[in-house]
Write a protein that holds these residues in place. Structure first.
Motif, PDB file in Angstrom:
ATOM      1  N   MET A 189     -17.280 -30.019  69.186  1.00 16.34           N
ATOM      2  CA  MET A 189     -18.166 -31.132  69.551  1.00 16.34           C
ATOM      3  C   MET A 189     -19.470 -31.098  68.776  1.00 16.34           C
ATOM      4  SD  MET A 189     -17.282 -31.605  73.528  1.00 16.34           S
ATOM      5  CE  MET A 189     -18.380 -32.954  73.824  1.00 16.34           C
ATOM      6  N   THR A 190     -20.012 -29.883  68.527  1.00 15.29           N
ATOM      7  CA  THR A 190     -21.234 -29.841  67.732  1.00 15.29           C
ATOM      8  C   THR A 190     -20.936 -30.166  66.269  1.00 15.29           C
ATOM      9  OG1 THR A 190     -20.965 -27.483  67.421  1.00 15.29           O
ATOM     10  CG2 THR A 190     -22.437 -28.163  69.169  1.00 15.29           C
ATOM     11  N   LYS A 191     -19.664 -30.163  65.895  1.00 15.35           N
ATOM     12  CA  LYS A 191     -19.311 -30.546  64.529  1.00 15.35           C
ATOM     13  C   LYS A 191     -18.807 -31.979  64.481  1.00 15.35           C
ATOM     14  CE  LYS A 191     -18.693 -25.972  62.728  1.00 15.35           C
ATOM     15  NZ  LYS A 191     -18.197 -24.872  63.567  1.00 15.35           N
ATOM     16  N   GLY A 192     -18.990 -32.701  65.570  1.00 20.50           N
ATOM     17  CA  GLY A 192     -18.796 -34.153  65.511  1.00 20.50           C
ATOM     18  C   GLY A 192     -17.388 -34.637  65.774  1.00 20.50           C
ATOM     19  N   SER A 194     -16.218 -35.760  68.353  1.00 22.96           N
ATOM     20  CA  SER A 194     -16.207 -36.941  69.222  1.00 22.96           C
ATOM     21  C   SER A 194     -16.941 -38.123  68.599  1.00 22.96           C
ATOM     22  CB  SER A 194     -16.826 -36.585  70.566  1.00 22.96           C
ATOM     23  OG  SER A 194     -18.111 -36.033  70.377  1.00 22.96           O
ATOM     24  N   LEU A 195     -17.326 -38.011  67.319  1.00 25.42           N
ATOM     25  CA  LEU A 195     -18.004 -39.141  66.674  1.00 25.42           C
ATOM     26  C   LEU A 195     -17.096 -40.369  66.675  1.00 25.42           C
ATOM     27  CD1 LEU A 195     -19.718 -37.509  63.566  1.00 25.42           C
ATOM     28  CD2 LEU A 195     -20.861 -38.766  65.392  1.00 25.42           C
ATOM     29  N   PRO A 196     -17.674 -41.526  66.994  1.00 23.44           N
ATOM     30  CA  PRO A 196     -16.843 -42.737  66.986  1.00 23.44           C
ATOM     31  C   PRO A 196     -16.508 -43.136  65.547  1.00 23.44           C
ATOM     32  CG  PRO A 196     -19.130 -43.285  67.436  1.00 23.44           C
ATOM     33  CD  PRO A 196     -19.066 -41.797  67.360  1.00 23.44           C
TER      34      PRO A 196
ATOM     35  N   ASN B  50     -29.228 -28.732  71.087  1.00 20.22           N
ATOM     36  CA  ASN B  50     -28.120 -29.319  70.313  1.00 20.22           C
ATOM     37  C   ASN B  50     -27.283 -30.305  71.127  1.00 20.22           C
ATOM     38  OD1 ASN B  50     -26.493 -27.634  71.844  1.00 20.22           O
ATOM     39  ND2 ASN B  50     -26.205 -26.134  70.212  1.00 20.22           N
ATOM     40  N   LEU B  52     -25.605 -30.036  73.899  1.00 22.96           N
ATOM     41  CA  LEU B  52     -24.457 -29.614  74.717  1.00 22.96           C
ATOM     42  C   LEU B  52     -24.787 -29.753  76.201  1.00 22.96           C
ATOM     43  CD1 LEU B  52     -23.234 -26.484  72.754  1.00 22.96           C
ATOM     44  CD2 LEU B  52     -21.919 -28.542  73.204  1.00 22.96           C
ATOM     45  N   SER B  55     -24.209 -33.011  78.099  1.00 25.75           N
ATOM     46  CA  SER B  55     -22.941 -33.644  77.730  1.00 25.75           C
ATOM     47  C   SER B  55     -21.758 -32.754  78.042  1.00 25.75           C
ATOM     48  CB  SER B  55     -22.905 -33.953  76.235  1.00 25.75           C
ATOM     49  OG  SER B  55     -23.631 -35.099  75.940  1.00 25.75           O
ATOM     50  N   PHE B  56     -21.853 -31.460  77.725  1.00 24.83           N
ATOM     51  CA  PHE B  56     -20.718 -30.560  77.940  1.00 24.83           C
ATOM     52  C   PHE B  56     -20.953 -29.641  79.139  1.00 24.83           C
ATOM     53  CE2 PHE B  56     -18.182 -26.761  77.243  1.00 24.83           C
ATOM     54  CZ  PHE B  56     -16.940 -27.323  77.030  1.00 24.83           C
ATOM     55  N   ILE B  77     -23.699 -36.253  72.930  1.00 24.48           N
ATOM     56  CA  ILE B  77     -23.599 -35.158  71.967  1.00 24.48           C
ATOM     57  C   ILE B  77     -23.385 -35.687  70.546  1.00 24.48           C
ATOM     58  CG2 ILE B  77     -21.168 -34.855  72.644  1.00 24.48           C
ATOM     59  CD1 ILE B  77     -22.948 -31.830  71.656  1.00 24.48           C
ATOM     60  N   GLU B  78     -22.684 -36.821  70.412  1.00 21.26           N
ATOM     61  CA  GLU B  78     -22.421 -37.389  69.081  1.00 21.26           C
ATOM     62  C   GLU B  78     -23.716 -37.718  68.341  1.00 21.26           C
ATOM     63  OE1 GLU B  78     -20.366 -37.726  71.954  1.00 21.26           O
ATOM     64  OE2 GLU B  78     -20.143 -39.887  71.740  1.00 21.26           O
ATOM     65  N   VAL B  81     -25.137 -34.800  66.398  1.00 24.43           N
ATOM     66  CA  VAL B  81     -24.366 -34.181  65.314  1.00 24.43           C
ATOM     67  C   VAL B  81     -25.037 -34.290  63.939  1.00 24.43           C
ATOM     68  CG1 VAL B  81     -22.179 -34.270  64.056  1.00 24.43           C
ATOM     69  CG2 VAL B  81     -22.185 -34.295  66.544  1.00 24.43           C
ATOM     70  N   SER B  86     -25.185 -26.160  64.521  1.00 20.51           N
ATOM     71  CA  SER B  86     -25.188 -25.036  65.460  1.00 20.51           C
ATOM     72  C   SER B  86     -24.296 -23.897  64.994  1.00 20.51           C
ATOM     73  CB  SER B  86     -24.680 -25.493  66.834  1.00 20.51           C
ATOM     74  OG  SER B  86     -25.434 -26.590  67.286  1.00 20.51           O
ATOM     75  N   PHE B  88     -22.774 -20.180  66.668  1.00 18.88           N
ATOM     76  CA  PHE B  88     -22.688 -19.484  67.952  1.00 18.88           C
ATOM     77  C   PHE B  88     -22.414 -18.003  67.780  1.00 18.88           C
ATOM     78  CE2 PHE B  88     -21.511 -23.893  68.462  1.00 18.88           C
ATOM     79  CZ  PHE B  88     -22.378 -24.278  69.457  1.00 18.88           C
TER      80      PHE B  88
ATOM     81  N   MET C   1     -18.409 -31.202  81.611  1.00 19.46           N
ATOM     82  CA  MET C   1     -18.334 -32.613  81.210  1.00 19.46           C
ATOM     83  C   MET C   1     -18.449 -33.504  82.426  1.00 19.46           C
ATOM     84  SD  MET C   1     -17.957 -33.011  77.929  1.00 19.46           S
ATOM     85  CE  MET C   1     -17.211 -34.627  77.661  1.00 19.46           C
ATOM     86  N   LYS C   2     -18.971 -34.708  82.198  1.00 22.60           N
ATOM     87  CA  LYS C   2     -19.018 -35.679  83.291  1.00 22.60           C
ATOM     88  C   LYS C   2     -17.590 -36.038  83.692  1.00 22.60           C
ATOM     89  CE  LYS C   2     -23.208 -37.456  81.403  1.00 22.60           C
ATOM     90  NZ  LYS C   2     -23.472 -38.067  80.122  1.00 22.60           N
TER      91      LYS C   2
END
Lengths: 230, 459, 199
Positions: A189-192, A194-196, B50, B52, B55-56, B77-78, B81, B86, B88, C1-2
Motif C-alpha cells: 500500500m505504501t508503494k501505491g 491501491s492507486l486508482p 506515511n 497508514l 487508512s490501514f 493512503i493513495e 504514495v 517508506s 520498514f 482497515m475501515k
C-alpha cells in the motif's frame, strides 16, 4: 539466444492441449502436437526438462504400441489403462510445465493485464507466487523448532500422531502467514498498489509473427484430426 | 513541511493512547531521529506520516497532523504514495515482488507510468545508489542488507519529498548499515526530508539534525545534533537509549575474542570443522571451537559468514561437511541443545504459556519458579501469540530453562531492542549461565558482546 | 482497515497468502495419496486434501467474513491448477465450487459453524477435477483396444464397475474427510486464533 513465446501464446497452447484431451484426438495427432510442444523446451534452452519429458512420453507411447496389444488379465490391463491415462494428460502437463518454467512473474502480470483480467484476481495471483518460498522457509524453521522440543523428529515420527503434527506445523505457519499478510499489505500500500487508474507494466509484451506462426502450427494436427486426416 | 498539533491516536481495541497530544514541526530537508524504548510511540508517528494511520491501522485520531498538507483524516493512503517513501523493519516481508527489478518498478507501475519511463527510473535509481549488480535477481537470494538497499531504492523511485524509515537496521550487520547510511546521506544532500525511528543511534549520529525522545506516547524532549552528542552516556542509558558511539564496545569485543576458553567442563568442542548445507551450498571453515558449561560466548561476524550454519551444526540439526565434533553423534547433540530463534513465532506451539513451557520439559517441577523468575506468572494462562515480542522471547527462554538442556543458542536476541530491553535480555543470559548452561549468542550487537559475553568468537 | 463489504487490497493479499498455503497442502495431498494409494491417487486426493486443509479454510473465512474471499480463492486455485498442467475441468470445478461454497457460507453470515462446515465440504468437491479424467481414461483405453482389433466388451464392463464404484467411494470419502477436516479446523481456530485475539 533462447527463444520464448509470449505468455498469451503459452496460454493458447495450454488450452489447445486441454482440448486435445477433451476431444480424444487420435494418437497420431497427439504425437505431432507433443513433438511441437517439446521442441519449445529446446528452443528456450531448457534441455534437461525437455529430454526428461521426451523420454517419459516416448516410454508411454511405447507401452501403447507394444504392451497393450498383448495385455491380458486384470492387473496388466489396469496398468495399461493407467499408462494410457497418463499419456493423454501429458500434453497438458508439458505445456503447463513450459508455461510455468519460462514465464517470469512480471510477464505473467503483464499478460493477465493485457487479457483484461481484473486486479482483484491479479493481486492474489502475485501474492501466491511471492509467498511460496516463504512457506518452504517457514516449514524448515518450524521443523527445527520442533526438533529442539523433541516433537516428531524425522518424517516417520510425524506420521505417528498425525493430528498433533498437523497442529504443531500448521499453527505457527498460519500465525506467521497472518503476520506476513499484514506486512505485505503495508509494503504494497505504501508503494501505491491501491492507486486508482490503469496500472502498467515495465515489461512490454508483443505477439511476434513467430508466436502466431507457432500457435497456428500447433493447431494443424488438431484440425487435421477434425478433418479426419489424422 | 510536517506539522502536528495536539495530535493523539489510539489503536482499535486498545486501552491507552499510542500517541498523546503530540506537537512537533519538521522543516523541509530536516533529518529527524525518533528514539525511545519499544512501544514509546515512535512507530505510530511514522505510520501517521506515511498515511497508514488511519487508512490501514484504524483507531481514534484527534488533533492535526499534516504531511505536506495532507491530513490523514481526509486523505487516503493513495494520496501519500507520491509524496512519502517508506522503509520498514523486516527485510523479509517488505517487498511484494519476487525479483529486484520488479520491486523497483512496482511503484511506477502502480502509478501508471509508461514502460520506457519506468525503465529509465529503474536504471537511474540503480545508478544513483550503486544497485546495478543487484538488478534482475531473485529477492530470496539476497542478504538482509541487500534487501534493505532495494527497499530503500523502491521507496525513492517515485521521487518522494519525505522518507520515513521504521527501524531499518535492526536485522543488519555493520557493513550493511554503512551502505544504508550512504544512501540516506545522498537523499539528505538532495534536500529530502527524512524521519527515522531507530534504536541504534551510532550509525545515524552524523546525519541527524535533531533527536526526538518519546516515552509512553509523549514527546519527552528534543535536542539538536550537537546538544544530543554532548549528553553523557549515563544520561542516554537512563533514558533507555543506545550509545552514540560504539567504538569502545567494538574494541572490547575484539579484546574478548583474544581470550581463551576457560577449559573447565567443556560441553562441545570441534576441530577443523567445515559446515554447510550440502555440496551445492557454500562451506565455512572453523579451525577450532570450544564452549564450556557456565560461559556465555558471543558468535559474531558479517551476515552470510556462516554463523547460523555453525550454530545449527553444533546443535545437531546439520551434519558437518568434514571435521570432528565432540559429542560426535548429531542425535546426542540435538538432545542436549535448544535454540531461541530470532523469530520466536516459529517455536510457539501451545495455547497457553504454561503448556508452552512444559512442552518437552524435563524439569517440570521448576515450572512455577522459572515462570516467576522471568516475570511470566501473570501471563501463564494467556495464549503465547497474544504476547509482545519481548514476552514471547522470554517464553522461549523459559522453555529452554525447563528443557534441562545444557547447550543454549540464542539467535540475535537483542536485534531491534533499546538499551533498557537489551539489559533485560542480558540478565536472562546470566540466569542461563548461572544454571550451568553453555550459552552461545549469535549477535551483531557489540554492546551486548562487550558487556555480557565472557568470550567472543569472530567468524 | 475501515469496514466495508467489498474486498480491499489487504483482503486480496490475505486471500493470496492463504491460497498459497492451500495450494501447498493440495500438493502434499497429491504426493501423499500417490505414495500411499498408487493407482487410486486421484480418487483419494480430494478426501486427503479435505482432511488437512480445514484450518486454512476456516481461518480465511473467519478473517474476511465477507462475500468474495472464497470465490477468489477458488478462481486463483483454478488458474494455478490450469497452468500447472491439470485438466481444464479442475479449473472450472474450482471456480464453480468456490462460488457455491462462498454463497453457502454467506447464508450463515460467515459465522454459523454448520454453514461454514457445509461450505467447506462443497469447496472440497472443487478438487474433483482430477477425478473426472478417470472416465476419459477408460473410454480412451477401450477405444485403444478396439482400434487394435481386440475385444473390449469384457474390459469395458469391468472398468465400468470400478469407475462407478470408485466415484461413489470418492464422493463419500470426501464428505467424511471434509467434515472431519472442517471440524478440526474450527477447533483449532477456537483453540488458538480466538484465544490469541487474532480473529
Amino acid at each position: 539466444m533462447p527463444v520464448r513465446l509470449d505468455p498469451r501464446a503459452k496460454l493458447y497452447l495450454l488450452l489447445l492441449s486441454n482440448l486435445t484431451l477433451f476431444l480424444h484426438v487420435s494418437l497420431r495427432a497427439e504425437i505431432l502436437l507433443v513433438i511441437l510442444l517439446l521442441f519449445l523446451f529446446f528452443l528456450s534452452g531448457k534441455l534437461k526438462s525437455g529430454i526428461r519429458m521426451t523420454i517419459i512420453y516416448s516410454a508411454l507411447v511405447g507401452i501403447d504400441f507394444f504392451v497393450i496389444p498383448v495385455a491380458e488379465g486384470l492387473l496388466l490391463n489396469f496398468l495399461s489403462m493407467l499408462s494410457v491415462g497418463i499419456r493423454m494428460m501429458l500434453p497438458c502437463i508439458i505445456s503447463g510445465a513450459y508455461a510455468f518454467s519460462t514465464t517470469t512473474v512480471g510477464e505473467m502480470v503483464c499478460g493477465l493485464r493485457k487479457l483484461n483480467v481484473p486486479e482483484c484476481i491479479i493481486i492474489p495471483c502475485v501474492t501466491v507466487v511471492r509467498f511460496f518460498p516463504t512457506i518452504a522457509e517457514d516449514y524448515r524453521q518450524i521443523r527445527s523448532a520442533m526438533a529442539f522440543r523433541g516433537i516428531a523428529t524425522g518424517n516417520v515420527a510425524l506420521l505417528r500422531h498425525p493430528a498433533q503434527s498437523l497442529e504443531y506445523i500448521l499453527m505457527p505457519l498460519l500465525m506467521n502467514s497472518n503476520n506476513v499478510a499484514q506486512d505485505l499489505s503495508v509494503a504494497a500500500m505504501t508503494k501505491g498498489i491501491s492507486l486508482p487508474g490503469q496500472h502498467t507494466s515495465m515489461i512490454e509484451l508483443k505477439m511476434t509473427p513467430f508466436d502466431v506462426l507457432y500457435m497456428l502450427t500447433c493447431t494443424i494436427p488438431f484440425i487435421l484430426f477434425l478433418g479426419g486426416v489424422l | 513541511m510536517i506539522e502536528s498539533i495536539n495530535c493523539s491516536f489510539r489503536y482499535q481495541n486498545t486501552e491507552t493512547d499510542a500517541l498523546k497530544a503530540l506537537d512537533i514541526k519538521i522543516a523541509t530537508g530536516e533529518c529527524i531521529v525518533l528514539c525511545g524504548k519499544s512501544g514509546c510511540g515512535k512507530t505510530t508517528l511514522t505510520r501517521l506520516l506515511n498515511g497508514l494511520i488511519p487508512s490501514f491501522f484504524s483507531g481514534e485520531l484527534t488533533g492535526l497532523c499534516s504531511t505536506f498538507g495532507l491530513d490523514p483524516r481526509i486523505s487516503a493512503i493513495e494520496d501519500y504514495v507520491p509524496l512519502v517513501g517508506s522503509v520498514f523493519q523486516n527485510p523479509k516481508t517488505q517487498y511484494f515482488n519476487v525479483d529486484t527489478t520488479a520491486e523497483l518498478a512496482f511503484p511506477c507501475e502502480n502509478a501508471g507510468m509508461s514502460s520506457d519511463v519506468i525503465q529509465k527510473r529503474v536504471t537511474d535509481c540503480a545508478a544513483d545508489f550503486g544497485l546495478e549488480h543487484l538488478l534482475h535477481r531473485s529477492i530470496f537470494k539476497l542478504s538482509g542488507g541487500e534487501k534493505q538497499r532495494i527497499a530503500f531504492g523502491a521507496a525513492c523511485i517515485l521521487h518522494p519529498k519525505l522518507l520515513v524509515l521504521d527501524e531499518p537496521t535492526s536485522n543488519l550487520d555493520y557493513k550493511a548499515i554503512a551502505e544504508l547510511h550512504d544512501m540516506i546521506a545522498k537523499k539528505k544532500a538532495e534536500g529530502i526530508t527524512i524521519v527515522i525511528a531507530e534504536h541504534r543511534l551510532a550509525w545515524i549520529a552524523d546525519l541527524a539534525d535533531r533527536f526526538c525522545l518519546f516515552e509512553n506516547g509523549m514527546l519527552r524532549g528534543q535536542w539538536n545534533a550537537d546538544e544530543f552528542r554532548a549528553l553523557p552516556l549515563a544520561t542516554l542509558q537512563a533514558m533507555g537509549l543506545r550509545p552514540l558511539c560504539t567504538t569502545q564496545y567494538h574494541q572490547q569485543a575484539i579484546e574478548k575474542s583474544q581470550l581463551p576458553s576457560s577449559g573447565k567442563n567443556p560441553l562441545i568442542s570441534a576441530v577443523n570443522l567445515s559446515v554447510g548445507y550440502g555440496k551445492k551450498s557454500p562451506v565455512y571453515d572453523v579451525t577450532h571451537f570450544q564452549i564450556c558449561k557456565g560461559e556465555i560466548v558471543g558468535l559474531m561476524g558479517h551476515n552470510g559468514i556462516g554463523k547460523s550454519t555453525l550454530a545449527k551444526t553444533l546443535c545437531g540439526l546439520l551434519k558437518p561437511v568434514s571435521g570432528s565434533i565432540t559429542p560426535a553423534k548429531e542425535k546426542e547433540r540435538l538432545k542436549n541443545s535448544f535454540m531461541v530463534m530470532q523469530d520466536v513465532n516459529y517455536q510457539l506451539f501451545s495455547d497457553s504459556v504454561r503448556e508452552e513451557v512444559m512442552l518437552g520439559a524435563t524439569k517440570p517441577e521448576l515450572c512455577d519458579q522459572v515462570l516467576s523468575a522471568l516475570g511470566l506468572t501473570n501471563l501463564a494462562d494467556r495464549h503465547p501469540m497474544s504476547l509482545s515480542g519481548g514476552q514471547k522471547q522470554r517464553v522461549a527462554i523459559a522453555s529452554a530453562m525447563l528443557s534441562g538442556k545444557e547447550f543454549i543458542v540464542l539467535d540475535e536476541p537483542t536485534s531491534g531492542l533499546d538499551y533498557y530491553h537489551m539489559t533485560k535480555v542480558a540478565q536472562l543470559l546470566n540466569q542461563l549461565k548461572e544454571q550451568g548452561a553453555a550459552v552461545l549468542v549469535i549477535t551483531h550487537d557489540e554492546e551486548l558482546a562487550a558487556g555480557w559475553c565472557d568470550r567472543v568468537i569472530y567468524l | 482497515m475501515k469496514a466495508t463489504n467489498k474486498l480491499t487490497i489487504p483482503d486480496l493479499i490475505t486471500i493470496g497468502v492463504f491460497t498459497a498455503l492451500y495450494f501447498v497442502l493440495v500438493t502434499i495431498a497429491t504426493f501423499g495419496s500417490a505414495f500411499l494409494f498408487p493407482g487410486f491417487n486421484n480418487v483419494v486426493l480430494p478426501a486427503f486434501c479435505a482432511l488437512i486443509s480445514g484450518c486454512v479454510y476456516m481461518l480465511l473465512a473467519a478473517k474476511l467474513q465477507k462475500f468474495g474471499g472464497i470465490s477468489v480463492m477458488g478462481i486463483v486455485m483454478g488458474l494455478f491448477f490450469m497452468t500447472s498442467g491439470h485438466f481444464i475441468i479442475s479449473f472450472a470445478g474450482n471456480i464453480v465450487m468456490g462460488i457455491v461454497a462462498d454463497l453457502v457460507a454467506k447464508m450463515g453470515n460467515y459465522k454459523s459453524k454448520k454453514g461454514l462446515l457445509a461450505s467447506y465440504v462443497l469447496f472440497s468437491y472443487g478438487l474433483f477435477g482430477p477425478v473426472i479424467p478417470m472416465w476419459f481414461m477408460k473410454d480412451a483405453y477401450v477405444a485403444n483396444l478396439e482400434a487394435r482389433g481386440k475385444d473390449a466388451t469384457y474390459i469395458a464392463e469391468l472398468f465400468a464397475n470400478i469407475n462407478m464404484g470408485t466415484f461413489v467411494l470418492a464422493v463419500v470419502l470426501t464428505l467424511i474427510c471434509a467434515l472431519l477436516g472442517g471440524l478440526f479446523g474450527q477447533k483449532m481456530i477456537k483453540k488458538h486464533f480466538v484465544k490469541a485475539g487474532i480473529v
